[in-house]
Design a protein around this motif. Structure first.
Motif, PDB file in Angstrom:
ATOM      1  N   ALA A 370       0.850  -1.190   0.000  1.00  0.00           N
ATOM      2  CA  ALA A 370       0.000   0.000   0.000  1.00  0.00           C
ATOM      3  C   ALA A 370       0.884   1.238   0.000  1.00  0.00           C
ATOM      4  O   ALA A 370       2.001   1.229   0.536  1.00  0.00           O
ATOM      5  CB  ALA A 370      -0.924   0.006   1.215  1.00  0.00           C
ATOM      6  N   LEU A 371       0.378   2.304  -0.592  1.00  0.00           N
ATOM      7  CA  LEU A 371       1.068   3.588  -0.658  1.00  0.00           C
ATOM      8  C   LEU A 371       0.277   4.593   0.162  1.00  0.00           C
ATOM      9  O   LEU A 371      -0.945   4.719  -0.002  1.00  0.00           O
ATOM     10  CB  LEU A 371       1.196   4.062  -2.099  1.00  0.00           C
ATOM     11  N   VAL A 372       0.955   5.321   1.047  1.00  0.00           N
ATOM     12  CA  VAL A 372       0.284   6.210   1.990  1.00  0.00           C
ATOM     13  C   VAL A 372       0.827   7.628   1.840  1.00  0.00           C
ATOM     14  O   VAL A 372       2.042   7.832   1.778  1.00  0.00           O
ATOM     15  CB  VAL A 372       0.488   5.727   3.443  1.00  0.00           C
ATOM     16  N   GLN A 373      -0.089   8.589   1.814  1.00  0.00           N
ATOM     17  CA  GLN A 373       0.261  10.005   1.881  1.00  0.00           C
ATOM     18  C   GLN A 373      -0.558  10.643   2.993  1.00  0.00           C
ATOM     19  O   GLN A 373      -1.721  10.268   3.204  1.00  0.00           O
ATOM     20  CB  GLN A 373      -0.046  10.718   0.558  1.00  0.00           C
ATOM     21  N   LYS A 374       0.036  11.608   3.680  1.00  0.00           N
ATOM     22  CA  LYS A 374      -0.719  12.354   4.689  1.00  0.00           C
ATOM     23  C   LYS A 374      -0.192  13.781   4.738  1.00  0.00           C
ATOM     24  O   LYS A 374       0.953  14.048   4.337  1.00  0.00           O
ATOM     25  CB  LYS A 374      -0.623  11.685   6.057  1.00  0.00           C
ATOM     26  N   PRO A 375      -1.018  14.714   5.216  1.00  0.00           N
ATOM     27  CA  PRO A 375      -0.576  16.112   5.266  1.00  0.00           C
ATOM     28  C   PRO A 375       0.698  16.257   6.083  1.00  0.00           C
ATOM     29  O   PRO A 375       0.873  15.598   7.121  1.00  0.00           O
ATOM     30  CB  PRO A 375      -1.759  16.825   5.931  1.00  0.00           C
ATOM     31  N   PRO A 383      -8.795  11.615   9.368  1.00  0.00           N
ATOM     32  CA  PRO A 383      -9.771  11.146   8.382  1.00  0.00           C
ATOM     33  C   PRO A 383      -8.996  10.574   7.205  1.00  0.00           C
ATOM     34  O   PRO A 383      -8.018  11.182   6.741  1.00  0.00           O
ATOM     35  CB  PRO A 383     -10.543  12.408   8.014  1.00  0.00           C
ATOM     36  N   THR A 384      -9.380   9.405   6.752  1.00  0.00           N
ATOM     37  CA  THR A 384      -8.547   8.679   5.787  1.00  0.00           C
ATOM     38  C   THR A 384      -9.369   8.225   4.603  1.00  0.00           C
ATOM     39  O   THR A 384     -10.467   7.678   4.760  1.00  0.00           O
ATOM     40  CB  THR A 384      -7.887   7.466   6.465  1.00  0.00           C
ATOM     41  N   VAL A 415      -4.736   6.365   1.367  1.00  0.00           N
ATOM     42  CA  VAL A 415      -4.149   5.030   1.292  1.00  0.00           C
ATOM     43  C   VAL A 415      -4.561   4.405  -0.033  1.00  0.00           C
ATOM     44  O   VAL A 415      -5.745   4.372  -0.366  1.00  0.00           O
ATOM     45  CB  VAL A 415      -4.625   4.133   2.458  1.00  0.00           C
ATOM     46  N   ARG A 416      -3.575   3.936  -0.797  1.00  0.00           N
ATOM     47  CA  ARG A 416      -3.854   3.253  -2.059  1.00  0.00           C
ATOM     48  C   ARG A 416      -3.305   1.832  -1.976  1.00  0.00           C
ATOM     49  O   ARG A 416      -2.143   1.637  -1.618  1.00  0.00           O
ATOM     50  CB  ARG A 416      -3.240   4.033  -3.233  1.00  0.00           C
ATOM     51  N   VAL A 417      -4.159   0.865  -2.290  1.00  0.00           N
ATOM     52  CA  VAL A 417      -3.868  -0.551  -2.056  1.00  0.00           C
ATOM     53  C   VAL A 417      -3.678  -1.276  -3.383  1.00  0.00           C
ATOM     54  O   VAL A 417      -4.561  -1.246  -4.242  1.00  0.00           O
ATOM     55  CB  VAL A 417      -5.023  -1.214  -1.265  1.00  0.00           C
ATOM     56  N   ASN A 418      -2.562  -1.943  -3.540  1.00  0.00           N
ATOM     57  CA  ASN A 418      -2.345  -2.795  -4.716  1.00  0.00           C
ATOM     58  C   ASN A 418      -2.785  -4.215  -4.390  1.00  0.00           C
ATOM     59  O   ASN A 418      -1.979  -5.118  -4.149  1.00  0.00           O
ATOM     60  CB  ASN A 418      -0.886  -2.729  -5.174  1.00  0.00           C
TER      61      ASN A 418
END
Length: 608
Positions: A370-375, A383-384, A415-418
């Motif tokens: 998974a690829l994660v980005q946050k402020p 909040p996700t 969150v982006r899930v492969n």
């Protein structure tokens, strides 16, 4: 950029002080990797949104002149340069429904001609143009005829050389114009193609088929004939070692040259213009890199590129490599190994975003990436947004994306899930999708959701499930099959009623669904029922937002209407936005409107 039709260049950043960064990312002019004419390398074709709509542009590198080729309300992205550089071919589907005809326009400008008189409108199934300037091999697909392939010559009636009910497509034409390579699925597995080479009169020359039946079928793909007259070497992709790799197949002798590159992940390739080497594109764990492979010495040399994603690359006649590069933090640019700027559109520059973090989670089918980005500077729980990619045979990567960046700008983690079904992690991971379609992906998404909560990243009371196309399908399926897991859902051009979608969609997608589910809705009704969001619609608790193109041939509008009627019947909280286009929009203002509606829906329905 020189533009026709009186179009003005967009303003720069400092001239739009009141426009938020998330909107600037959509408005900023961007370009695709330029394609170039084989026998006239100074003539190139690219796609740009410089006018506010994605259209085709011709570029004469010798003079620097750039000219807008197409100008349509719904935009244009499908175009090809003839090898001599004299003509721009482009696909005209006036409603954005992908059903249309090929037209051509002189490179210097002029009237658009019907490129293939005698061929009616269809879905495109590949195109190859000969170097003689008058011959084209045209692939067509219709619900009535299946796939047909025609040889079209200027001044003559098109001649059909291939026809089959199952999906097929034009791969490439040999350099001397005598051989055509096709991909086909005559064996009935739409996800694993076999190859056939024909002469232009339809006479068979060679076949290559790695399918073995049952669950062991392997796919092949055409990567291109050697760019040398009389050369019968065809570069192809294969999956014999559990991932995509290239090999060279001499279609005249049958000899196969295995490159044995020993690289993890998926590997693609294209020829260097002199035919002595290959440009290797290697994708692994959501990032990519380039190599030059010398066919004589079998030496592999890395082509320097920054960490991130190369979404397209081409070797030029001088031996340099041009490539389209980005990362999650940095917008896309066209770069060259010469160090020179290749194609830098004028006007507003896109703001960057935050870098992506890699996360690996143990799931029911293996490790999930998974690829994660946050402020920047934030700590959870946040909040996700679970932004689920389409395809399903696709994957999220460390590449710039305006949509996720917009959520981050508004305070959300993304969150982006492969999930299983994604590419880039081996054939077994991609092929795991069969039969329990949708449910397998949701298992992987659930595992990553659990990690996001237990790690402290995500607030379990503020979880958004969203995605487009297949991601939109998984969104609706997840809201019904996992009703307590999600706070709200935003589904973009989704599959909502799988049975109706099957009956209304284009034939190529019907073939894919038959492969995934093991038959038609009449043959395996229980599988379609188990995988259809409509089956679970009465269990949906979260507010639902749906957007859909009224001319969409991939996720047709009728099946979405069926789902919405069921929401209405039980008074479920939902909103629907319909727009006049197909499977997405190529108009920047329309795309911004859609994102604004999605952000607003989330803000109204998430506490805090």
């Amino acid at each position: 950029m020189t533009e026709s039709n009186g179009s003005a260049s967009p303003e720069r950043n400092d001239e739009m002080p009141d426009v938020p960064d998330w909107e600037k990312r959509f408005r900023a002019p961007r370009v695709s990797l330029p394609d170039w004419a084989e026998d006239a390398p100074d003539r190139s074709l690219f796609v740009s949104n410089a006018t506010g709509t994605y259209e085709l542009y011709a570029w004469d590198r010798s003079t620097g002149e750039q000219r807008q080729v197409t100008d349509r309300p719904n935009g244009t992205t499908d175009g090809v340069l003839s090898p001599d550089g004299r003509w721009v071919w482009w696909f005209d589907d006036k409603d954005g429904d992908e059903f249309g005809v090929w037209r051509r326009q002189p490179f210097e400008g002029g009237a658009d001609d019907l490129a293939t008189p005698g061929l009616k409108a269809s879905y495109p199934a590949g195109l190859a143009l000969a170097r003689d300037g008058r011959t084209a091999v045209v692939g067509r697909s219709t619900d009535e005829d299946g796939t047909t392939i025609h040889v079209s010559r200027v001044g003559e009636e098109p001649v059909q050389i291939y026809r089959h009910r199952e999906s097929a497509g034009v791969g490439d034409l040999s350099h001397d114009g005598s051989l055509i390579a096709l991909e086909h699925t005559e064996h009935g597995d739409a996800m694993h193609s076999a190859l056939r080479v024909l002469r232009l009169d339809g006479t068979p020359v060679a076949d290559l088929d790695d399918t073995e039946g049952g669950e062991r079928e392997l796919g092949l793909e055409v990567l291109g004939f050697a760019p040398v007259d009389g050369d019968t070497r065809l570069l192809i992709g294969h999956q014999r070692r559990g991932r995509w790799e290239p090999l060279v197949w001499d279609v005249a002798t049958g000899e196969e040259t295995d490159l044995a590159l020993d690289l993890p992940g998926d590997v693609g390739a294209e020829w260097y213009p002199d035919g002595t080497g290959l440009l290797i594109a290697h994708s692994f764990e959501a990032r990519s890199e380039l190599f030059r492979y010398d066919l004589a010495t079998r030496e592999r040399v890395r082509v320097p590129t920054p960490p991130g994603t190369v979404s397209g690359a081409t070797a030029r006649p001088d031996g340099s490599v041009e490539y389209l590069w980005s990362s999650a933090a940095e917008p896309s640019t066209v770069r060259s190994t010469t160090g020179r700027s290749v194609l830098d559109p004028p006007g507003m520059k896109s703001p960057g975003s935050v870098a992506v973090q890699d996360v690996w989670v143990e799931g029911p089918g293996g490790r999930i990436h998974a690829l994660v980005q946050k402020p920047a500077g934030t700590t959870g729980p946040l909040p996700t947004v679970f932004d689920i990619h389409g395809g399903p045979t696709w994957h999220d990567s460390d590449a710039f994306a305006s949509g996720p960046a917009a959520w981050v700008d508004h305070g959300y983690a993304v969150v982006r899930v492969n999930y299983r079904g994604s590419t880039g992690y081996g054939r077994a991971w991609t092929d795991a999708l069969k039969h329990r379609v949708g449910l397998i992906e949701l298992e992987d998404i659930a595992a990553v959701r659990e990690w996001a909560i237990t790690s402290g990243l995500a607030d379990p009371a503020r979880l958004v499930l969203t995605g487009g196309s297949w991601g939109g399908y998984l969104t609706l399926l997840g809201l019904g099959a996992q009703p307590d897991a999600w706070t709200l859902g935003i589904a973009v051009v989704p599959v909502a009623d799988y049975v109706t979608a099957y009956h209304d969609e284009m034939e190529a997608l019907k073939a894919m669904d038959r492969t995934l589910l093991g038959g038609t809705p009449e043959e395996v009704p229980e599988r379609f029922e188990a995988s259809s969001p409509l089956t679970y619609v009465d269990q949906v608790k979260a507010p639902v937002y749906i957007s859909a193109g009224v001319n969409d041939p991939r996720c047709p509008i009728r099946q979405i209407d069926n789902y919405v009627k069921r929401l209405e019947a039980r008074g479920a909280v939902h909103e629907v936005y319909r727009y006049d286009a197909g499977h997405g929009s190529l108009v920047v203002d329309e795309r911004i409107k859609q994102v604004r509606l999605e952000l607003d829906f989330a803000a109204r329905h998430l506490a805090g």
